[in-house]
Design an enzyme around this catalytic site. Structure first.
Site, PDB file in Angstrom:
ATOM      1  N   GLY A  20      26.516  71.379 -32.002  1.00  0.00           N
ATOM      2  CA  GLY A  20      26.714  70.017 -32.494  1.00  0.00           C
ATOM      3  C   GLY A  20      25.746  68.981 -31.950  1.00  0.00           C
ATOM      4  O   GLY A  20      26.067  67.790 -31.925  1.00  0.00           O
ATOM      5  N   MET A  94      27.060  77.123 -40.578  1.00  0.00           N
ATOM      6  CA  MET A  94      26.529  78.446 -40.866  1.00  0.00           C
ATOM      7  C   MET A  94      27.276  79.203 -41.970  1.00  0.00           C
ATOM      8  O   MET A  94      27.169  80.418 -42.077  1.00  0.00           O
ATOM      9  CB  MET A  94      26.471  79.283 -39.583  1.00  0.00           C
ATOM     10  CG  MET A  94      25.675  78.633 -38.462  1.00  0.00           C
ATOM     11  SD  MET A  94      24.035  78.004 -38.948  1.00  0.00           S
ATOM     12  CE  MET A  94      23.053  79.474 -38.713  1.00  0.00           C
ATOM     13  N   ILE A  96      27.959  79.564 -46.188  1.00  0.00           N
ATOM     14  CA  ILE A  96      27.373  79.179 -47.474  1.00  0.00           C
ATOM     15  C   ILE A  96      28.483  78.617 -48.364  1.00  0.00           C
ATOM     16  O   ILE A  96      29.524  79.244 -48.542  1.00  0.00           O
ATOM     17  CB  ILE A  96      26.675  80.389 -48.127  1.00  0.00           C
ATOM     18  CG1 ILE A  96      25.470  80.781 -47.256  1.00  0.00           C
ATOM     19  CG2 ILE A  96      26.237  80.070 -49.553  1.00  0.00           C
ATOM     20  CD1 ILE A  96      24.762  82.046 -47.687  1.00  0.00           C
ATOM     21  N   LEU A  97      28.256  77.427 -48.871  1.00  0.00           N
ATOM     22  CA  LEU A  97      29.265  76.773 -49.715  1.00  0.00           C
ATOM     23  C   LEU A  97      29.182  77.312 -51.145  1.00  0.00           C
ATOM     24  O   LEU A  97      28.088  77.618 -51.640  1.00  0.00           O
ATOM     25  CB  LEU A  97      29.026  75.257 -49.709  1.00  0.00           C
ATOM     26  CG  LEU A  97      29.207  74.588 -48.335  1.00  0.00           C
ATOM     27  CD1 LEU A  97      28.635  73.172 -48.347  1.00  0.00           C
ATOM     28  CD2 LEU A  97      30.672  74.578 -47.915  1.00  0.00           C
ATOM     29  N   HIS A 113      17.434  72.211 -41.792  1.00  0.00           N
ATOM     30  CA  HIS A 113      17.067  73.616 -41.630  1.00  0.00           C
ATOM     31  C   HIS A 113      15.890  73.723 -40.658  1.00  0.00           C
ATOM     32  O   HIS A 113      14.918  72.967 -40.771  1.00  0.00           O
ATOM     33  CB  HIS A 113      16.687  74.192 -42.995  1.00  0.00           C
ATOM     34  CG  HIS A 113      16.415  75.671 -42.946  1.00  0.00           C
ATOM     35  ND1 HIS A 113      17.425  76.608 -42.830  1.00  0.00           N
ATOM     36  CD2 HIS A 113      15.246  76.363 -42.955  1.00  0.00           C
ATOM     37  CE1 HIS A 113      16.888  77.816 -42.783  1.00  0.00           C
ATOM     38  NE2 HIS A 113      15.573  77.704 -42.850  1.00  0.00           N
TER      39      HIS A 113
HETATM   40  C1  GAR Z   1      19.870  73.513 -35.761  1.00  0.00           C
HETATM   41  O1  GAR Z   1      18.621  73.985 -35.315  1.00  0.00           O
HETATM   42  C2  GAR Z   1      19.933  73.549 -37.276  1.00  0.00           C
HETATM   43  O2  GAR Z   1      18.716  73.229 -37.901  1.00  0.00           O
HETATM   44  C3  GAR Z   1      20.287  74.987 -37.513  1.00  0.00           C
HETATM   45  O3  GAR Z   1      21.235  75.308 -36.525  1.00  0.00           O
HETATM   46  C4  GAR Z   1      20.977  74.492 -35.360  1.00  0.00           C
HETATM   47  C5  GAR Z   1      22.259  73.792 -34.986  1.00  0.00           C
HETATM   48  O4  GAR Z   1      22.145  73.109 -33.786  1.00  0.00           O
HETATM   49  N1  GAR Z   1      20.805  75.174 -38.819  1.00  0.00           N
HETATM   50  C6  GAR Z   1      20.661  76.297 -39.519  1.00  0.00           C
HETATM   51  O5  GAR Z   1      20.084  77.281 -39.103  1.00  0.00           O
HETATM   52  C7  GAR Z   1      21.284  76.259 -40.914  1.00  0.00           C
HETATM   53  N2  GAR Z   1      20.892  77.386 -41.653  1.00  0.00           N
HETATM   54  P1  GAR Z   1      23.216  72.011 -33.366  1.00  0.00           P
HETATM   55  O6  GAR Z   1      24.594  72.648 -33.555  1.00  0.00           O
HETATM   56  O7  GAR Z   1      22.934  71.744 -31.928  1.00  0.00           O
HETATM   57  O8  GAR Z   1      23.035  70.803 -34.239  1.00  0.00           O
END
Ligand code: GAR
Length: 192
Positions: A20, A94, A96-97, A113
């Site tokens: 988060g 994570m 998929i909607l 992303h």
């Molecule tokens: C982030 O790097 C985001 O871009 C990635 O997960 C991480 C979450 O970090 N998202 C994906 O890979 C979506 N496919 P966070 O929970 O610290 O924001």
């Protein structure tokens, strides 16, 4: 554009699955006077997501749904509609909607992303960029459509990959940029 601010702040829900850190940066952004959004809800598919703690810290309503089937998604849709949510920001979400979910919020779902889309859709983006000996990677904010990581790009930030980087160090460097890129994307689509 389906999204419109008028003079009121756009009611926003943030979807998370893990740490988060993007959620935290969006909450901080939302507190600025000039921010066009107010964050009303945090939604997660994972009751153990670390980021859920920000609900307590910042007094934002949180809800956990498993997103496993249409019925569970329907509950999410009802919750969002009940709270008049007009913008959904996926931030490390994570799951998929479904097409149905996306159609219910057409043009109102954003995702961040960790790659320079259209390169490296899906998972393990940093590993793939390093394995391919790319000189740069980065992050992208885009609208969500029914094809994975393929909606219209709002903005991107390039990050240099050094020869000393591994997927962990690269992920860290890119996250720092993500925390700036997501608020900038929201300003871009919502500021009048
Ligand atoms: C982030 O790097 C985001 O871009 C990635 O997960 C991480 C979450 O970090 N998202 C994906 O890979 C979506 N496919 P966070 O929970 O610290 O924001």
């Amino acid at each position: 554009m389906a999204l419109s601010t008028g003079s009121k702040k756009v009611k926003t829900a943030i979807f998370i699955s893990g740490t988060g850190s993007n959620l935290k940066s969006l909450i901080k952004f939302s507190k600025h006077k000039k921010s066009p959004i107010i964050i009303n809800m945090i939604i997660s598919n994972n009751s153990k997501a670390k980021g859920l703690r920000y609900s307590k810290i910042y007094k934002i309503k949180k809800k956990v749904f498993d997103f496993k089937n249409a019925l569970s998604e329907k509950k999410v849709i009802n919750e969002l509609k009940k709270n008049n949510i007009d913008l959904i920001c996926l931030a490390g979400f994570m799951k998929i909607l479904s097409k149905n979910f996306i159609n219910n919020f057409k043009g109102k779902i954003l995702n961040i992303h960790p790659s320079l889309l259209p390169k490296y859709k899906g998972l393990n983006t940093h590993e793939r960029a390093i394995k391919n000996k790319d000189k740069y990677s980065g992050c992208t904010v885009h609208f969500v459509n029914s094809k994975l990581d393929s909606g219209k790009i709002i903005n991107q930030k390039k990050v240099k990959i050094s020869k000393f980087d591994n997927s962990k160090t690269l992920a860290k460097k890119i996250l720092i940029e993500e925390h700036k890129l997501y608020p900038a994307a929201i300003m871009k689509i919502l500021s009048l």
